[in-house]
Design a protein around this motif. Sequence first.
Motif, PDB file in Angstrom:
ATOM      1  N   ILE A 192     -13.955  -2.726   9.221  1.00  0.00           N
ATOM      2  CA  ILE A 192     -13.894  -2.583   7.768  1.00  0.00           C
ATOM      3  C   ILE A 192     -12.971  -3.620   7.135  1.00  0.00           C
ATOM      4  O   ILE A 192     -12.940  -3.777   5.917  1.00  0.00           O
ATOM      5  N   PHE A 193     -12.260  -4.360   7.960  1.00  0.00           N
ATOM      6  CA  PHE A 193     -11.176  -5.204   7.451  1.00  0.00           C
ATOM      7  C   PHE A 193     -11.629  -6.135   6.327  1.00  0.00           C
ATOM      8  O   PHE A 193     -11.005  -6.223   5.274  1.00  0.00           O
ATOM      9  N   ARG A 194     -12.718  -6.825   6.552  1.00  0.00           N
ATOM     10  CA  ARG A 194     -13.104  -7.844   5.567  1.00  0.00           C
ATOM     11  C   ARG A 194     -13.736  -7.235   4.329  1.00  0.00           C
ATOM     12  O   ARG A 194     -13.932  -7.912   3.334  1.00  0.00           O
ATOM     13  N   LYS A 195     -14.049  -5.933   4.402  1.00  0.00           N
ATOM     14  CA  LYS A 195     -14.644  -5.294   3.222  1.00  0.00           C
ATOM     15  C   LYS A 195     -13.584  -4.663   2.334  1.00  0.00           C
ATOM     16  O   LYS A 195     -13.888  -4.222   1.229  1.00  0.00           O
ATOM     17  N   LEU A 196     -12.343  -4.609   2.834  1.00  0.00           N
ATOM     18  CA  LEU A 196     -11.309  -3.895   2.078  1.00  0.00           C
ATOM     19  C   LEU A 196     -11.080  -4.474   0.692  1.00  0.00           C
ATOM     20  O   LEU A 196     -11.002  -3.724  -0.282  1.00  0.00           O
ATOM     21  N   PRO A 197     -10.925  -5.792   0.532  1.00  0.00           N
ATOM     22  CA  PRO A 197     -10.704  -6.310  -0.819  1.00  0.00           C
ATOM     23  C   PRO A 197     -11.820  -5.908  -1.761  1.00  0.00           C
ATOM     24  O   PRO A 197     -11.577  -5.649  -2.941  1.00  0.00           O
ATOM     25  N   GLY A 198     -13.025  -5.809  -1.248  1.00  0.00           N
ATOM     26  CA  GLY A 198     -14.144  -5.405  -2.086  1.00  0.00           C
ATOM     27  C   GLY A 198     -14.070  -3.949  -2.513  1.00  0.00           C
ATOM     28  O   GLY A 198     -14.701  -3.540  -3.475  1.00  0.00           O
ATOM     29  N   LEU A 199     -13.300  -3.155  -1.803  1.00  0.00           N
ATOM     30  CA  LEU A 199     -13.173  -1.731  -2.128  1.00  0.00           C
ATOM     31  C   LEU A 199     -12.001  -1.467  -3.059  1.00  0.00           C
ATOM     32  O   LEU A 199     -11.616  -0.325  -3.272  1.00  0.00           O
ATOM     33  N   GLY A 200     -11.410  -2.540  -3.580  1.00  0.00           N
ATOM     34  CA  GLY A 200     -10.354  -2.361  -4.558  1.00  0.00           C
ATOM     35  C   GLY A 200      -8.960  -2.373  -3.969  1.00  0.00           C
ATOM     36  O   GLY A 200      -7.994  -2.042  -4.649  1.00  0.00           O
ATOM     37  N   TYR A 201      -8.849  -2.743  -2.728  1.00  0.00           N
ATOM     38  CA  TYR A 201      -7.509  -2.842  -2.157  1.00  0.00           C
ATOM     39  C   TYR A 201      -7.014  -4.281  -2.279  1.00  0.00           C
ATOM     40  O   TYR A 201      -7.804  -5.214  -2.436  1.00  0.00           O
ATOM     41  N   SER A 202      -5.719  -4.446  -2.192  1.00  0.00           N
ATOM     42  CA  SER A 202      -5.176  -5.791  -2.324  1.00  0.00           C
ATOM     43  C   SER A 202      -5.535  -6.597  -1.070  1.00  0.00           C
ATOM     44  O   SER A 202      -5.964  -6.058  -0.050  1.00  0.00           O
ATOM     45  N   LYS A 203      -5.318  -7.895  -1.185  1.00  0.00           N
ATOM     46  CA  LYS A 203      -5.772  -8.824  -0.164  1.00  0.00           C
ATOM     47  C   LYS A 203      -5.166  -8.513   1.209  1.00  0.00           C
ATOM     48  O   LYS A 203      -5.848  -8.520   2.233  1.00  0.00           O
ATOM     49  N   TYR A 204      -3.885  -8.210   1.194  1.00  0.00           N
ATOM     50  CA  TYR A 204      -3.180  -8.041   2.467  1.00  0.00           C
ATOM     51  C   TYR A 204      -3.036  -6.572   2.867  1.00  0.00           C
ATOM     52  O   TYR A 204      -2.303  -6.257   3.789  1.00  0.00           O
ATOM     53  N   PHE A 205      -3.734  -5.710   2.139  1.00  0.00           N
ATOM     54  CA  PHE A 205      -3.567  -4.278   2.431  1.00  0.00           C
ATOM     55  C   PHE A 205      -3.859  -3.958   3.896  1.00  0.00           C
ATOM     56  O   PHE A 205      -3.042  -3.376   4.611  1.00  0.00           O
ATOM     57  N   GLY A 206      -5.011  -4.408   4.327  1.00  0.00           N
ATOM     58  CA  GLY A 206      -5.414  -4.113   5.704  1.00  0.00           C
ATOM     59  C   GLY A 206      -4.443  -4.682   6.709  1.00  0.00           C
ATOM     60  O   GLY A 206      -4.060  -4.030   7.681  1.00  0.00           O
ATOM     61  N   PHE A 207      -4.011  -5.880   6.435  1.00  0.00           N
ATOM     62  CA  PHE A 207      -3.081  -6.519   7.365  1.00  0.00           C
ATOM     63  C   PHE A 207      -1.766  -5.756   7.424  1.00  0.00           C
ATOM     64  O   PHE A 207      -1.227  -5.496   8.505  1.00  0.00           O
ATOM     65  N   ASN A 208      -1.281  -5.365   6.260  1.00  0.00           N
ATOM     66  CA  ASN A 208       0.009  -4.659   6.233  1.00  0.00           C
ATOM     67  C   ASN A 208      -0.079  -3.342   6.995  1.00  0.00           C
ATOM     68  O   ASN A 208       0.823  -2.992   7.760  1.00  0.00           O
ATOM     69  N   GLU A 209      -1.167  -2.639   6.750  1.00  0.00           N
ATOM     70  CA  GLU A 209      -1.304  -1.358   7.433  1.00  0.00           C
ATOM     71  C   GLU A 209      -1.299  -1.562   8.947  1.00  0.00           C
ATOM     72  O   GLU A 209      -0.615  -0.849   9.692  1.00  0.00           O
ATOM     73  N   MET A 210      -2.046  -2.539   9.383  1.00  0.00           N
ATOM     74  CA  MET A 210      -2.123  -2.757  10.817  1.00  0.00           C
ATOM     75  C   MET A 210      -0.807  -3.272  11.365  1.00  0.00           C
ATOM     76  O   MET A 210      -0.441  -2.999  12.512  1.00  0.00           O
ATOM     77  N   LEU A 211      -0.082  -4.003  10.518  1.00  0.00           N
ATOM     78  CA  LEU A 211       1.222  -4.502  10.962  1.00  0.00           C
ATOM     79  C   LEU A 211       2.130  -3.319  11.295  1.00  0.00           C
ATOM     80  O   LEU A 211       2.780  -3.288  12.347  1.00  0.00           O
ATOM     81  N   VAL A 212       2.143  -2.334  10.400  1.00  0.00           N
ATOM     82  CA  VAL A 212       2.970  -1.150  10.657  1.00  0.00           C
ATOM     83  C   VAL A 212       2.501  -0.465  11.938  1.00  0.00           C
ATOM     84  O   VAL A 212       3.296  -0.119  12.817  1.00  0.00           O
ATOM     85  N   TYR A 213       1.194  -0.317  12.031  1.00  0.00           N
ATOM     86  CA  TYR A 213       0.642   0.384  13.188  1.00  0.00           C
ATOM     87  C   TYR A 213       0.988  -0.357  14.476  1.00  0.00           C
ATOM     88  O   TYR A 213       1.488   0.242  15.440  1.00  0.00           O
ATOM     89  N   LEU A 214       0.767  -1.662  14.455  1.00  0.00           N
ATOM     90  CA  LEU A 214       1.039  -2.428  15.669  1.00  0.00           C
ATOM     91  C   LEU A 214       2.525  -2.497  15.965  1.00  0.00           C
ATOM     92  O   LEU A 214       2.929  -2.643  17.116  1.00  0.00           O
ATOM     93  N   ALA A 215       3.330  -2.381  14.906  1.00  0.00           N
ATOM     94  CA  ALA A 215       4.774  -2.346  15.153  1.00  0.00           C
ATOM     95  C   ALA A 215       5.097  -1.156  16.044  1.00  0.00           C
ATOM     96  O   ALA A 215       5.879  -1.255  16.992  1.00  0.00           O
ATOM     97  N   PHE A 216       4.449  -0.029  15.754  1.00  0.00           N
ATOM     98  CA  PHE A 216       4.704   1.154  16.585  1.00  0.00           C
ATOM     99  C   PHE A 216       4.196   0.938  18.009  1.00  0.00           C
ATOM    100  O   PHE A 216       4.880   1.278  18.975  1.00  0.00           O
ATOM    101  N   VAL A 217       2.989   0.376  18.082  1.00  0.00           N
ATOM    102  CA  VAL A 217       2.463   0.101  19.416  1.00  0.00           C
ATOM    103  C   VAL A 217       3.416  -0.839  20.159  1.00  0.00           C
ATOM    104  O   VAL A 217       3.744  -0.627  21.333  1.00  0.00           O
TER     105      VAL A 217
END
Lengths: 135, 544, 101, 515, 352
Positions: free
Chosen positions: A88-113
Amino acid sequence: MQTYPYLWQYLPLVLQIVVAIALAGGMVGASFFVGKHKNSRTKAGTYECGMDPVGDSRGRFSVRFYMVAMLFILFDVEAVFMLPWAVIFRKLPGLGYSKYFGFNEMLVYLAFVGVGLFYVWKKGILNWANDKGDL
Amino acid sequence: MNIDTSILTLIIAVPLAGAAVLALLPDRGNIQKFGALIVTLFTLLCTLHLPAHFNGAAPAGSFQFVIDHDWITAPSIRYHLGVDAMSMWLVVLTAFLAPLGVLASWKIPSINERAKTFYVLFLLQQVAMLGLFLALDLFLYYAFFELSLVPMTILIATFGRTKNRRPAAIKYFVYNFIPSAILLVGILWLYVKTGTFQFPALAGLAAAHNISPNGSALGLASLAFLIAFCVKVPVFPLHGWLKDAIVEAPTAAVMVLAGKTGLYSILRFSFGIFPEQSHHIAPLMLALGAIGIVYGALIATTRNDLKELAAYSTLSHLSFITLGIFGFTIAGLDGGIYQILNHGISGSALFLLLGFLYERYGTYDMRDLGGLAQKLPWMVTLYVITTLSVIGLPGLNSFVGEFLVLSGSMQAAFAHHVFWTVLATTGVILSAAYMLIMIQRVFYGHLGVTSSGQPSIDLNAREHTALWPLVAVMVLMGVSSPYWLHTIDTNGVAMSLQRTAAPAEAPATRIESESYPKPVFVDPALGAAALHQQPEPALKGARY
Amino acid sequence: MIVPISAYLILAAILFSIGIAAFLIKRNVISVFMSIELMLNAVNLTFVAFAHRWHAVSGQIFVFFVMVVAAAEAAVGLAIIIAIFRTRQTLNVDQINLMKN
Amino acid sequence: MNPNTLALLPEIILTVAGVLIMVAEPCIAPGKSRRGLGWLAIVSAAASAVASVYQLNVTRATLAPIHAFSGTIQVDAFSVFFHLLIAGIVVVSLLGSLDFFDRPDGHAGEYFALVLFGAVGMMFMTSATELLMVFVGLEISSISSYILCGFRKGIATGSESSLKYFLLGSFSTAFFLYGIALAFGATGSTSIAAIAMALSVGTNTPHLAFLALGMIVIGLGFKVSAAPFHVWTPDVYQGAPAPVVGLMSTGPKAAAFAVLIRITFIGFPTIEHRWAALLWILAALSMTIGNLGALMQKNVKRMLAYSSIAHAGYLLAAFTALPSRGISAACFYTATYAAMNVGAFAVVTQLAGYDEHHRTVEDFTGAALRRPWLGALLSFFLLSLIGIPFTGGFFGKFYVFTAVVGGGHTWLAIVGLLNSGLACVYYLRLLAALYTRHPHEKGNDRAVFTKLSLPAALGLAGSALATLALGIIPGRTLDLTNAAAADLLAPNTAPYTSANCPAIQSSNTPDCQPE
Amino acid sequence: MPNLSDFQVCFLITVLKIVVVLVITLTAVAYTVLLERKVIGRMQNRWGPSRVGPFGLLQPLADGIKLFLKEDLTPMLVQKPLFLVAPIIALGCALTSIAVVPFGTLTTFKGVDLFEIANVNIGLLVILGITSIGVYGIALSGWSSNNKYALLGSLRATSQVISYELALGLSLVGVVLRAGSLNLRTIVDSQSAHGALSWNILGGFQIVAFFIYLMAAYAETNRSPFDLPEAESELVAGYHTEYSSMKFAMFFMAEYANMITVACVATLLFFGGASSPFGHLFPDFGGPWVHAGLSIFWFVAKIFAFLFLYIWVRSTLPRFRYDQLMGFGWKFLMPVAILNILATSLVLAFKG
């Protein structure tokens, strides 16, 4: 172009599984019937370089193998979350999220990993060579 | 700040603060003893303010020195303290006994080993007792009621005399705690029905039959109250804890153990909130009282152990009071209240003397004692005076109380009251019998095993100090009883009349309003006016 | 090829019951543990079936979460089982009873 | 602040601190003291409490709860109350056990981190309004507890306790989940508010809703150890380290009760008559079984375990009361129970020691005479557990049963208070033992008792003061619990539309067939 | 076939596809073995099999017949059901995962995709999932054999496979990120625009991912240099020590079938699958059937190259030590894979 109901796309997969297992099972069965059977005690014994087996072969083994199993479960499940995200990553901006939203979320997630990995690393569980790690 | 409005707070705060200070002070030398003595004396001083400034002319049901503050709003709980004549004298009595108790514990080795534990708990016990007598908020009252169990339990468990101390402590606590849980249900039920915990408000509501339309629920609630109090007294079949507790507890603790709190609670709350229901159950209570008198006395005659004897004698004498107050005559109520004070004085003196004996000979067994009159002239003198007071010799305090009680119950308007009174009167005789036999066995005759083997030292200055005030009060209360009865009488009259008051306005929805006479009086305090309309046998009663 | 939703639910209920029964009957810790997993999977089936009934994707997301949590639980559970096996040399729950007075 | 961040602020603080501690733990050489990590944990727990207060101020200022993550998280006075409570429990527990695991094989850092993670889960549970989130929070806290139970290495009962807790915990989780699935099936949503909405417009499957709630209650009943789902409690409490028991007998319980309150009062008010009856029975059973069980126990921790079952029963009684009073009473009781139980276990920690040489009531004989302060504190906590006035325990019980009687369940109140009378027997047995002179006093007993450290003293003083304050000046706490109840019962302003709740759209034409 | 329903048509075509694919796969397996022996022989300066048939081309057939006719031995102390099931699982899984591989461009007949048995939209997940199940075959075989060598071999194999599965899974995330789909056809289509330049390995900058995948794939298939589970010098023959006859052959076949699958996946994900490396450099020619034939040619060519790489590596590199192996997977591949994901997603986010 003809379209079929959604679930039909899995039908070939099911068929393939059935056929593959049937084939494999057939091979086992066929070789059982084709091959000759002339058993003897020595032949049917456990192969241990010609010696009689010593001790139970299903005894305890290094706890590291268990550790790997546990780590696998955890990290594999963590990896599972990344695939839907990746889809879904590349479709996120089209769904009204900011450009880096997906990246930021995954950054937090991967930080935990990453923290998990670092912790396991530091605890010495990934060290197979020496028994320094506390197991 | 007006001293009158804060004196009650002070009375509770002094021993509490004293306990806190003692807990922080080191447990060394005589620090704890003297500290406790000072605190208790100061408390006594504070309580003496009450009779000095008491308005004897105030109408019954009114409280003095009232302090009434918001405490918790959501369930509306208030810090509400106040005294009337009855509770005032009980407060004074409690404070009066405390320094004597400290003096009595002065030389007991097991106490001196752990003086801090003992005196801190003793002072906490004081706090609970004083608070119990002062509280006018049911929540606050209940709080002190239960709190009074705790220090006593630990005192018994720690300083008990025999190996049996731990079971005795638990028995004491459980016996009193389980009924008090039921009491709590009753209190909660009252609160849910009326929305208040304030005793004056509740008493007013009760007089106006405004608590609940459900008669059986009211009956159960009153029973919840009464059972808890009866255990605390204890009344005859519920006295299981008494013997063990008295046998185990150290002298100072025994002095406050029985009687006062339970009887006060019955008079204040059972009679105050559930007058109707109390009248209903009165015949049973009369019977229990009379049986208790005889039962206690009979058992006492068979005991060899002095403490056990005293324990059953206590049961017997407390039953007198039960008998008196449940007759619902003015004489009986006055006598009962007076007798509470008397028993506090005489009983304490008796236990003090027993304790002093034990300090000397290390035993309570009468078979080991005997022939001490020669060796201990002062002790025997005081012992005899005390015994006579307990028996009820004219001229000493108990005579007045017992006489009023018996005459009151004789006039009671309940079935079989004459029979029960006669039975109770035999208790007087039995009481005299076993007490005098005790004197005979302990002080006269041959020297016992123990008493012959030990050096005998007569009362020392400390012991004299502890005993003479009590003896003085015995005599004083015996000869000038009207001084006390005058103040107590307002309570007695009020309680005897509560039932006659009727609802001011019966709401149409109230079912039972039809079963009561037409509403006449609102204020129970004004109920005296109803005398002229009711043929009340109690009114003809002897008024000393 | 239409399977009514009740069939899925009944199957799930049966699986769940089998899980409970196995949990109560089985004596081997691992089997007990597996019966819990069976129960969780019965729940997953229920979720998916209901998700279909309501056309709501949340039911399927839930399955995802359940699986993840089950995995985490499995990891911890395995660790605990290993720990107890190393101290007690048994996996029989009846023999793991040091604390029954 | 971003509402998402704000709503999870306490959790975020705890998580970050927990992760830091966890990462730091293996970096510190074995054998070195981990006290610094412990203090970090304590400070972070305190900081999360401050953050909760900040959240409260924000909701007060905006007169609306904080909604976050598409309405799956809601922070209001109710959640804040439990946040504060949990933070308090954690602080006191950690203070009391700062040195407990600080030994060469102790890995105290992991202990601190796990406690914080558990707290994250508990806090998360209390603010989640979506059953999925509740479940995740529940698991976070449970998994931490499973591990903590067996944290003492080489003590067989420890891993046994851990295993039992784990197995029964997961078992109950399955029930909880099944309940959620059925609730989802009955209403088409897993959001508590949406469930209520769907049920209020009527559902064609009312029995399914009740079945769902029943399953949820079973699941949570295990967590709060309500009878008859209590079988694990004594064993687990006996085997687990005392400070952990203090924590897990209060924190997760409080959180589970918060969840239960939310689900029953908010999610299923339409079938209140049914679950009230169910909880009536559970409450009565828990009290009775808990107290009767405790009477038989000799082991102190086992006894306290049964006592915690009984206390769960008292707490469950509050659910039969009217919502506003009941919620407030339940919240208050949770707080008092937490204060006194954490305190009691903190003292037991100190008296029993790491290996728990002192474990039965007889072992504690005379303890109060050798260690007067510890003994006095333990007796104070025990008195509070009995419900002696001027302690939190009394006021909590008083408040709960006022609510119960107010709700018209006088008989439950009678059962409950008689039970509390019964309960005094076993508490008192310990109390009396504490103060009884030992028949043959051994001089060397003193050496076995460890010295009380400053943090432990601070923790003990904290819980004692809390217990006392809750008994004497409960006003502030009552304000908070009343606000919590009011916030919870306020008309929901969460961003739920009928679009989020398919049941409402299609309640008339259920579409059960796949296309 | 006018009187057949849609379903029957679909079913018949599918069965036909399955039969064809399985036959081809099994033949390919057999000849991969031959290829390996030949290539290694040449690399080691010897001939390899050359006696049976021209250039030894009939060697696989001879091997097969020999194994088939051998005595099927079941040792006494094995756990029989598991012992029997293990090779079936291993081979079954190996043959199943090929079902979702598209080996040619989309060519439909009556709405059925001819060059892919099952065109499911989660094809990549199916492959990962079925590969994971394959581990059971190994684990069970070692466990049921009641033989220490077998047990150790299977333990090693299992932990190795599951360890590298993580890195493998993570390495694929970058590709999925670029394609935005788990459908293998979509993934292939996403890199067919400009020929080799748009392949993920080049244009997609997934070369790191490819190398992670490559390492992991070697380990997954227990191939040299990660063939510790069957390290002859230590463990006799690893987990299939106790197996003989066809059952032994099945493990063998499974290993080579897995090699082929892994090569297919690598081709699909990183090398543009069945698309031509020249993209649109050349104008289109021929009809759809030519297209189809060409695409299959490219696909087979890529796979062949990949298989050759496999064999080349085997003859070149020595075996790892076990601790190095695990360390490499966990401490190197995992973090690098995670970093790769972050880098890829950051770049994609930046580009919008």
